[in-house]
Write an enzyme that holds these catalytic residues in place. Structure first.
Site, PDB file in Angstrom:
ATOM      1  N   SER A  12      53.084 -40.762 -30.013  1.00 48.84           N
ATOM      2  CA  SER A  12      51.975 -40.540 -30.941  1.00 48.84           C
ATOM      3  C   SER A  12      52.474 -40.559 -32.384  1.00 48.84           C
ATOM      4  O   SER A  12      53.685 -40.463 -32.647  1.00 48.84           O
ATOM      5  CB  SER A  12      51.312 -39.196 -30.650  1.00 48.84           C
ATOM      6  OG  SER A  12      52.155 -38.129 -31.046  1.00 48.84           O
TER       7      SER A  12
ATOM      8  N   ARG B 281      59.269 -35.203 -34.841  1.00 51.20           N
ATOM      9  CA  ARG B 281      60.332 -34.659 -33.990  1.00 51.20           C
ATOM     10  C   ARG B 281      61.710 -34.858 -34.641  1.00 51.20           C
ATOM     11  O   ARG B 281      61.845 -35.640 -35.601  1.00 51.20           O
ATOM     12  CB  ARG B 281      60.291 -35.333 -32.615  1.00 51.20           C
ATOM     13  CG  ARG B 281      59.080 -34.925 -31.794  1.00 51.20           C
ATOM     14  CD  ARG B 281      59.094 -35.556 -30.422  1.00 51.20           C
ATOM     15  NE  ARG B 281      57.978 -35.077 -29.591  1.00 51.20           N
ATOM     16  CZ  ARG B 281      57.767 -35.429 -28.347  1.00 51.20           C
ATOM     17  NH1 ARG B 281      58.588 -36.286 -27.753  1.00 51.20           N
ATOM     18  NH2 ARG B 281      56.750 -34.943 -27.670  1.00 51.20           N
TER      19      ARG B 281
ATOM     20  N   ARG C  57      46.654 -36.820 -16.991  1.00 52.40           N
ATOM     21  CA  ARG C  57      47.684 -36.168 -17.803  1.00 52.40           C
ATOM     22  C   ARG C  57      48.561 -35.302 -16.910  1.00 52.40           C
ATOM     23  O   ARG C  57      48.065 -34.495 -16.128  1.00 52.40           O
ATOM     24  CB  ARG C  57      47.078 -35.299 -18.908  1.00 52.40           C
ATOM     25  CG  ARG C  57      48.177 -34.620 -19.740  1.00 52.40           C
ATOM     26  CD  ARG C  57      47.654 -33.946 -20.976  1.00 52.40           C
ATOM     27  NE  ARG C  57      48.785 -33.480 -21.792  1.00 52.40           N
ATOM     28  CZ  ARG C  57      48.764 -33.331 -23.103  1.00 52.40           C
ATOM     29  NH1 ARG C  57      47.658 -33.607 -23.771  1.00 52.40           N
ATOM     30  NH2 ARG C  57      49.830 -32.908 -23.761  1.00 52.40           N
TER      31      ARG C  57
ATOM     32  N   GLU D 129      36.649 -40.019 -16.739  1.00 52.48           N
ATOM     33  CA  GLU D 129      36.943 -38.879 -15.874  1.00 52.48           C
ATOM     34  C   GLU D 129      38.356 -38.404 -16.199  1.00 52.48           C
ATOM     35  O   GLU D 129      39.270 -39.224 -16.370  1.00 52.48           O
ATOM     36  CB  GLU D 129      36.841 -39.276 -14.403  1.00 52.48           C
ATOM     37  CG  GLU D 129      35.462 -39.738 -13.971  1.00 52.48           C
ATOM     38  CD  GLU D 129      34.416 -38.647 -14.066  1.00 52.48           C
ATOM     39  OE1 GLU D 129      34.765 -37.452 -13.870  1.00 52.48           O
ATOM     40  OE2 GLU D 129      33.247 -38.969 -14.351  1.00 52.48           O
TER      41      GLU D 129
ATOM     42  N   ASN E 250      54.446 -37.582 -33.164  1.00 52.24           N
ATOM     43  CA  ASN E 250      55.810 -37.552 -32.623  1.00 52.24           C
ATOM     44  C   ASN E 250      56.861 -37.950 -33.655  1.00 52.24           C
ATOM     45  O   ASN E 250      58.056 -37.667 -33.473  1.00 52.24           O
ATOM     46  CB  ASN E 250      55.938 -38.462 -31.412  1.00 52.24           C
ATOM     47  CG  ASN E 250      55.212 -37.951 -30.185  1.00 52.24           C
ATOM     48  OD1 ASN E 250      54.846 -38.709 -29.300  1.00 52.24           O
ATOM     49  ND2 ASN E 250      54.979 -36.635 -30.130  1.00 52.24           N
ATOM     50  N   PHE E 251      56.431 -38.573 -34.758  1.00 57.44           N
ATOM     51  CA  PHE E 251      57.378 -38.900 -35.824  1.00 57.44           C
ATOM     52  C   PHE E 251      57.949 -37.639 -36.471  1.00 57.44           C
ATOM     53  O   PHE E 251      58.943 -37.702 -37.196  1.00 57.44           O
ATOM     54  CB  PHE E 251      56.705 -39.762 -36.905  1.00 57.44           C
ATOM     55  CG  PHE E 251      56.633 -41.227 -36.564  1.00 57.44           C
ATOM     56  CD1 PHE E 251      57.788 -41.992 -36.459  1.00 57.44           C
ATOM     57  CD2 PHE E 251      55.412 -41.843 -36.361  1.00 57.44           C
ATOM     58  CE1 PHE E 251      57.733 -43.347 -36.155  1.00 57.44           C
ATOM     59  CE2 PHE E 251      55.336 -43.200 -36.054  1.00 57.44           C
ATOM     60  CZ  PHE E 251      56.501 -43.952 -35.948  1.00 57.44           C
TER      61      PHE E 251
ATOM     62  N   ARG F 276      44.318 -31.274 -22.180  1.00 58.15           N
ATOM     63  CA  ARG F 276      43.708 -31.813 -23.395  1.00 58.15           C
ATOM     64  C   ARG F 276      44.088 -33.289 -23.486  1.00 58.15           C
ATOM     65  O   ARG F 276      45.028 -33.734 -22.837  1.00 58.15           O
ATOM     66  CB  ARG F 276      44.167 -31.047 -24.639  1.00 58.15           C
ATOM     67  CG  ARG F 276      45.682 -30.976 -24.786  1.00 58.15           C
ATOM     68  CD  ARG F 276      46.080 -30.158 -26.009  1.00 58.15           C
ATOM     69  NE  ARG F 276      47.538 -30.060 -26.121  1.00 58.15           N
ATOM     70  CZ  ARG F 276      48.262 -29.102 -25.564  1.00 58.15           C
ATOM     71  NH1 ARG F 276      47.677 -28.160 -24.855  1.00 58.15           N
ATOM     72  NH2 ARG F 276      49.569 -29.075 -25.727  1.00 58.15           N
ATOM     73  N   ILE F 277      43.372 -34.040 -24.335  1.00 59.73           N
ATOM     74  CA  ILE F 277      43.667 -35.477 -24.419  1.00 59.73           C
ATOM     75  C   ILE F 277      44.517 -35.830 -25.633  1.00 59.73           C
ATOM     76  O   ILE F 277      44.960 -36.978 -25.771  1.00 59.73           O
ATOM     77  CB  ILE F 277      42.392 -36.339 -24.387  1.00 59.73           C
ATOM     78  CG1 ILE F 277      41.472 -36.007 -25.560  1.00 59.73           C
ATOM     79  CG2 ILE F 277      41.663 -36.162 -23.070  1.00 59.73           C
ATOM     80  CD1 ILE F 277      40.301 -36.969 -25.679  1.00 59.73           C
TER      81      ILE F 277
ATOM     82  N   ASP G 227      53.277 -36.726 -19.943  1.00 60.17           N
ATOM     83  CA  ASP G 227      53.754 -35.502 -20.580  1.00 60.17           C
ATOM     84  C   ASP G 227      54.767 -34.781 -19.693  1.00 60.17           C
ATOM     85  O   ASP G 227      54.594 -34.715 -18.473  1.00 60.17           O
ATOM     86  CB  ASP G 227      52.552 -34.591 -20.852  1.00 60.17           C
ATOM     87  CG  ASP G 227      52.874 -33.474 -21.823  1.00 60.17           C
ATOM     88  OD1 ASP G 227      53.923 -33.547 -22.486  1.00 60.17           O
ATOM     89  OD2 ASP G 227      52.079 -32.527 -21.912  1.00 60.17           O
TER      90      ASP G 227
END
Length: 266
Positions: free
Chosen positions: A88, A94, A215, A234, A91-92, A221-222, A43
């Site tokens: 993801s 965008r 991240r 973890e 993301n389409f 967040r995941i 990210d």
């Protein structure tokens, strides 16, 4: 001139200190307690581009180069499986200009990794996971080329999550299982965790469940990433944007992981 030389000296001095710290961290890492599978949410590419005064998509090229570097770090350390969250399903949504550049980048990088001499030297299997059929045909062809060239390797595994969503992955697994039930190949009462595991995108992996998820960018967040597989993962959140992710950041994440006591609900 004096100021220029002073700035240069300070940069060299800082670089030297970082290298010393990097070596210190390497010595602290327990090679017998490494995560078998690391997943990374890469990210901060667009924010990096904005910070540098560049167009947003240019940050993705910087991010792709960083991914190549990080994969070398993981391989050198002996980590067998790495999964990179690259694009993801959300993301389409965008801007088209950015998506077009990203698709071109994915196409280039899948061909590049398929022909990389180190991929073949170290026998790295490359696989894309996600709803690949939603991608442009030329990207699908590049993915197929990379997967075919590396399909017989099993020393290391690199998974590229592209057109990916964790909830959607579970939906796709359930659909496959439902088809088997419909055909009489599977009884509903026989469905268990292992059944679902066997129908996920990660079923080909020796270690499908990531031990550690990293991240970057400071977000905590995941984001719909490996939500089934990450039940006992973890989590490590790093403040730096992905293109600026350094080896010391990577080693800190490994050190932090090794300091934790994993209970798996016990």
């Amino acid at each position: 001139m004096k100021n220029i030389m002073l700035n240069l000296y300070n940069k060299i001095k800082k670089l030297g200190i970082l290298k010393i710290y990097e070596k210190k961290l390497e010595l602290e890492i327990d090679k017998n307690n490494l995560p078998k599978h690391i997943a990374i949410i890469m990210d901060g590419n667009r924010r990096t581009a904005k910070m540098l005064g560049k167009k947003s998509y240019e940050g993705h090229y910087l991010g792709a180069e960083k991914a190549k570097e990080v994969l070398r770090w993981t391989r050198d350390l002996g980590i067998k499986v790495v999964t990179l969250y690259s694009f993801s399903l959300e993301n389409f949504n965008r801007p088209k200009e950015e998506i077009d550049v990203l698709m071109k980048l994915f196409k280039e990088k899948f061909y590049e990794i398929a022909d990389d001499k180190d991929i073949h030297k170290y026998k790295v299997r490359v696989k894309a996971i996600g709803r690949i059929h939603l991608l442009p045909k030329d990207v699908q062809e590049a993915i197929k080329y990379a997967e075919e060239r590396t399909k017989n390797y099993n020393n290391f595994y690199v998974n590229i999550a592209i057109a990916y969503g964790g909830q959607q992955e579970i939906v796709d697994a359930v659909r496959k299982i439902a088809e088997k039930v419909k055909k009489g190949e599977l009884n509903p009462e026989d469905i268990d965790k292992e059944t679902i595991d066997d129908h996920l995108y990660t079923s080909h992996l020796p270690h499908p469940e990531p031990d550690l998820i990293i991240r970057t960018s400071g977000e905590e967040r995941i984001s719909n990433f490996l939500i089934w597989q990450s039940s006992y993962s973890e989590l490590y959140f790093c403040d730096v944007y992905w293109p600026f992710f350094r080896k010391i950041d990577f080693l800190r994440a490994i050190r932090d992981y090794q300091r934790r006591q994993r209970r798996f609900g016990k």
